[in-house]
Design a protein around this motif. Sequence first.
Motif, PDB file in Angstrom:
ATOM      1  N   TYR A 107       0.818  -1.206   0.000  1.00 14.25           N
ATOM      2  CA  TYR A 107       0.000   0.000   0.000  1.00 14.25           C
ATOM      3  C   TYR A 107       0.858   1.264   0.000  1.00 14.25           C
ATOM      4  CZ  TYR A 107      -4.386  -2.513   0.629  1.00 14.25           C
ATOM      5  OH  TYR A 107      -5.485  -3.313   0.437  1.00 14.25           O
ATOM      6  N   SER A 108       2.011   1.191   0.646  1.00 13.20           N
ATOM      7  CA  SER A 108       2.922   2.339   0.644  1.00 13.20           C
ATOM      8  C   SER A 108       3.428   2.629  -0.761  1.00 13.20           C
ATOM      9  CB  SER A 108       4.105   2.080   1.588  1.00 13.20           C
ATOM     10  OG  SER A 108       3.660   1.897   2.911  1.00 13.20           O
ATOM     11  N   PHE A 109       3.770   1.589  -1.503  1.00 14.31           N
ATOM     12  CA  PHE A 109       4.233   1.794  -2.871  1.00 14.31           C
ATOM     13  C   PHE A 109       3.094   2.211  -3.791  1.00 14.31           C
ATOM     14  CE2 PHE A 109       8.458   1.261  -4.511  1.00 14.31           C
ATOM     15  CZ  PHE A 109       9.183   1.039  -3.359  1.00 14.31           C
ATOM     16  N   LEU A 110       1.912   1.776  -3.461  1.00  9.09           N
ATOM     17  CA  LEU A 110       0.757   2.274  -4.218  1.00  9.09           C
ATOM     18  C   LEU A 110       0.630   3.776  -4.022  1.00  9.09           C
ATOM     19  CD1 LEU A 110      -1.833   1.853  -5.863  1.00  9.09           C
ATOM     20  CD2 LEU A 110      -3.029   1.371  -3.703  1.00  9.09           C
ATOM     21  N   HIS A 111       0.835   4.236  -2.792  1.00  9.42           N
ATOM     22  CA  HIS A 111       0.795   5.669  -2.493  1.00  9.42           C
ATOM     23  C   HIS A 111       1.892   6.404  -3.260  1.00  9.42           C
ATOM     24  CE1 HIS A 111       1.103   9.426  -0.221  1.00  9.42           C
ATOM     25  NE2 HIS A 111      -0.070   9.160   0.327  1.00  9.42           N
ATOM     26  N   VAL A 112       3.105   5.845  -3.280  1.00 12.90           N
ATOM     27  CA  VAL A 112       4.232   6.466  -3.990  1.00 12.90           C
ATOM     28  C   VAL A 112       3.946   6.534  -5.487  1.00 12.90           C
ATOM     29  CG1 VAL A 112       6.657   6.189  -4.633  1.00 12.90           C
ATOM     30  CG2 VAL A 112       5.939   5.809  -2.265  1.00 12.90           C
ATOM     31  N   ALA A 113       3.455   5.428  -6.050  1.00 16.50           N
ATOM     32  CA  ALA A 113       3.166   5.391  -7.489  1.00 16.50           C
ATOM     33  C   ALA A 113       2.084   6.410  -7.863  1.00 16.50           C
ATOM     34  CB  ALA A 113       2.740   3.985  -7.902  1.00 16.50           C
ATOM     35  N   LEU A 114       1.058   6.514  -7.034  1.00 18.53           N
ATOM     36  CA  LEU A 114      -0.006   7.476  -7.301  1.00 18.53           C
ATOM     37  C   LEU A 114       0.486   8.910  -7.151  1.00 18.53           C
ATOM     38  CD1 LEU A 114      -2.949   5.677  -5.464  1.00 18.53           C
ATOM     39  CD2 LEU A 114      -2.783   6.090  -7.921  1.00 18.53           C
ATOM     40  N   THR A 115       1.357   9.138  -6.161  1.00 18.77           N
ATOM     41  CA  THR A 115       1.931  10.474  -6.001  1.00 18.77           C
ATOM     42  C   THR A 115       2.749  10.859  -7.224  1.00 18.77           C
ATOM     43  OG1 THR A 115       2.039  10.175  -3.594  1.00 18.77           O
ATOM     44  CG2 THR A 115       3.382  11.924  -4.542  1.00 18.77           C
ATOM     45  N   THR A 116       3.538   9.911  -7.723  1.00 19.93           N
ATOM     46  CA  THR A 116       4.317  10.146  -8.940  1.00 19.93           C
ATOM     47  C   THR A 116       3.406  10.503 -10.108  1.00 19.93           C
ATOM     48  OG1 THR A 116       6.036   8.589  -8.220  1.00 19.93           O
ATOM     49  CG2 THR A 116       5.949   9.116 -10.568  1.00 19.93           C
ATOM     50  N   PHE A 117       2.309   9.771 -10.233  1.00 24.63           N
ATOM     51  CA  PHE A 117       1.341  10.034 -11.311  1.00 24.63           C
ATOM     52  C   PHE A 117       0.733  11.428 -11.178  1.00 24.63           C
ATOM     53  CE2 PHE A 117      -3.204   9.980 -12.478  1.00 24.63           C
ATOM     54  CZ  PHE A 117      -3.088   9.827 -13.854  1.00 24.63           C
ATOM     55  N   PHE A 118       0.294  11.784  -9.981  1.00 21.47           N
ATOM     56  CA  PHE A 118      -0.348  13.089  -9.774  1.00 21.47           C
ATOM     57  C   PHE A 118       0.648  14.243  -9.926  1.00 21.47           C
ATOM     58  CE2 PHE A 118      -3.600  10.654  -7.173  1.00 21.47           C
ATOM     59  CZ  PHE A 118      -4.606  10.794  -8.120  1.00 21.47           C
ATOM     60  N   LEU A 119       1.914  14.014  -9.562  1.00 17.77           N
ATOM     61  CA  LEU A 119       2.928  15.058  -9.728  1.00 17.77           C
ATOM     62  C   LEU A 119       3.127  15.406 -11.196  1.00 17.77           C
ATOM     63  CD1 LEU A 119       5.646  14.062  -7.098  1.00 17.77           C
ATOM     64  CD2 LEU A 119       4.240  16.121  -7.101  1.00 17.77           C
ATOM     65  N   ASP A 120       3.052  14.389 -12.054  1.00 19.61           N
ATOM     66  CA  ASP A 120       3.186  14.636 -13.489  1.00 19.61           C
ATOM     67  C   ASP A 120       1.891  15.179 -14.093  1.00 19.61           C
ATOM     68  OD1 ASP A 120       5.816  13.817 -13.522  1.00 19.61           O
ATOM     69  OD2 ASP A 120       5.327  11.731 -13.970  1.00 19.61           O
ATOM     70  N   LEU A 121       0.765  14.891 -13.443  1.00 20.69           N
ATOM     71  CA  LEU A 121      -0.529  15.318 -13.970  1.00 20.69           C
ATOM     72  C   LEU A 121      -0.844  16.765 -13.604  1.00 20.69           C
ATOM     73  CD1 LEU A 121      -3.176  14.415 -15.417  1.00 20.69           C
ATOM     74  CD2 LEU A 121      -4.065  13.816 -13.139  1.00 20.69           C
ATOM     75  N   ILE A 122      -0.520  17.161 -12.363  1.00 19.46           N
ATOM     76  CA  ILE A 122      -0.828  18.511 -11.886  1.00 19.46           C
ATOM     77  C   ILE A 122       0.298  19.467 -12.263  1.00 19.46           C
ATOM     78  CG2 ILE A 122      -1.291  19.933  -9.849  1.00 19.46           C
ATOM     79  CD1 ILE A 122      -2.334  17.396  -8.475  1.00 19.46           C
ATOM     80  N   PRO A 123       0.015  20.531 -12.968  1.00 20.75           N
ATOM     81  CA  PRO A 123       1.086  21.469 -13.354  1.00 20.75           C
ATOM     82  C   PRO A 123       1.591  22.265 -12.156  1.00 20.75           C
ATOM     83  CG  PRO A 123      -1.059  22.325 -14.002  1.00 20.75           C
ATOM     84  CD  PRO A 123      -1.304  20.937 -13.491  1.00 20.75           C
ATOM     85  N   ILE A 124       2.870  22.609 -12.176  1.00 19.42           N
ATOM     86  CA  ILE A 124       3.450  23.436 -11.123  1.00 19.42           C
ATOM     87  C   ILE A 124       2.926  24.859 -11.288  1.00 19.42           C
ATOM     88  CG2 ILE A 124       5.581  24.381 -10.164  1.00 19.42           C
ATOM     89  CD1 ILE A 124       7.005  21.858 -11.049  1.00 19.42           C
ATOM     90  N   THR A 125       2.193  25.331 -10.296  1.00 19.70           N
ATOM     91  CA  THR A 125       1.534  26.636 -10.365  1.00 19.70           C
ATOM     92  C   THR A 125       1.801  27.417  -9.094  1.00 19.70           C
ATOM     93  OG1 THR A 125      -0.247  25.641 -11.688  1.00 19.70           O
ATOM     94  CG2 THR A 125      -0.657  27.824 -10.739  1.00 19.70           C
ATOM     95  N   GLU A 126       2.189  28.663  -9.231  1.00 22.78           N
ATOM     96  CA  GLU A 126       2.445  29.502  -8.063  1.00 22.78           C
ATOM     97  C   GLU A 126       1.160  30.212  -7.650  1.00 22.78           C
ATOM     98  OE1 GLU A 126       5.970  32.475  -6.697  1.00 22.78           O
ATOM     99  OE2 GLU A 126       4.908  33.028  -8.528  1.00 22.78           O
TER     100      GLU A 126
END
Length: 281
Positions: free
Chosen positions: A84-103
């Motif tokens: 489950y921890s790696f599932l969290h890491v994998a999903l975080t990686t996915f969302f980091l690439d999906l959500i644009p860096i915005t100030e």
Amino acid sequence: MLTSHSSIVSEVIRVLVIVFGALIMAVGLNLFLEPANVFASGATGIAQIIAGFLPLSTGVLLFLINIPIAMLGWFKVGRLFTFYSFLHVALTTFFLDLIPITELSGDILLNSVFGGAITAAGAAVALKWGASAGGLDIVALVLARMGDRPVGTYFMLLNGIIVIAAGFLYNWESALYTLVTLYVGSRVIDTIHTRHVKLTALIVTKNPDEMRDAIHQNLTRGITRIPARGGFDASEKEILMTVITRYEMYTLQQVVQEADPEAFTNIINTTTVFGLFRKDD
């Protein structure tokens, strides 16, 4: 023993919570910390620092860093927890690439405080439901179980290296604001993830044997049995006394309800526990 239906429902809820926690972490990083050049806690902060020198994204580096640490979680914490921890890491990686860096704000202090609180909330929610955000979360959890101290305390100590690295590799202003982020994050983790808080449960039941077996199967906690008599109907009962962590209270509630729906349970806050108390569960 918990029914298969309740187990399936619990697993579905856990996965949904982990998805939500990963999304929260990605939001905190890409909308607050990354634009302000402030570093997060744990392996995420390490990935941010390394990303400044390598042509790899923070998400990819976060996943790679977690590979050796997964071995620690696999043997010291548990296979399901590690999965489950790696599932969290994998999903975080996915969302980091999906959500644009915005100030959202140009104030570095606001970014440090809100970024630290939001990313820590994403990690703590996962911890509370039997997973983690990976990285130093697993190391801190192992140490907390061994020493019976708050997870956030070890989390703060382990993250000192991130502050020092940020100062030497970038600038000391970033390091100081990173320290603010780490402090806020440690407080949020201890507020949400309260495994170290002890509770005493007094369970009055007419089915003490079934209740004892159910608790042992699902919680692995010691139980003291006290003979009792009903004040109204003078019926024979027993009081089962056990000390649990607040993290286990939800499971205990399910166990008591299924073993004896008519049982009466009194939960008392416990200040200190001396003697034998299982910490590596």
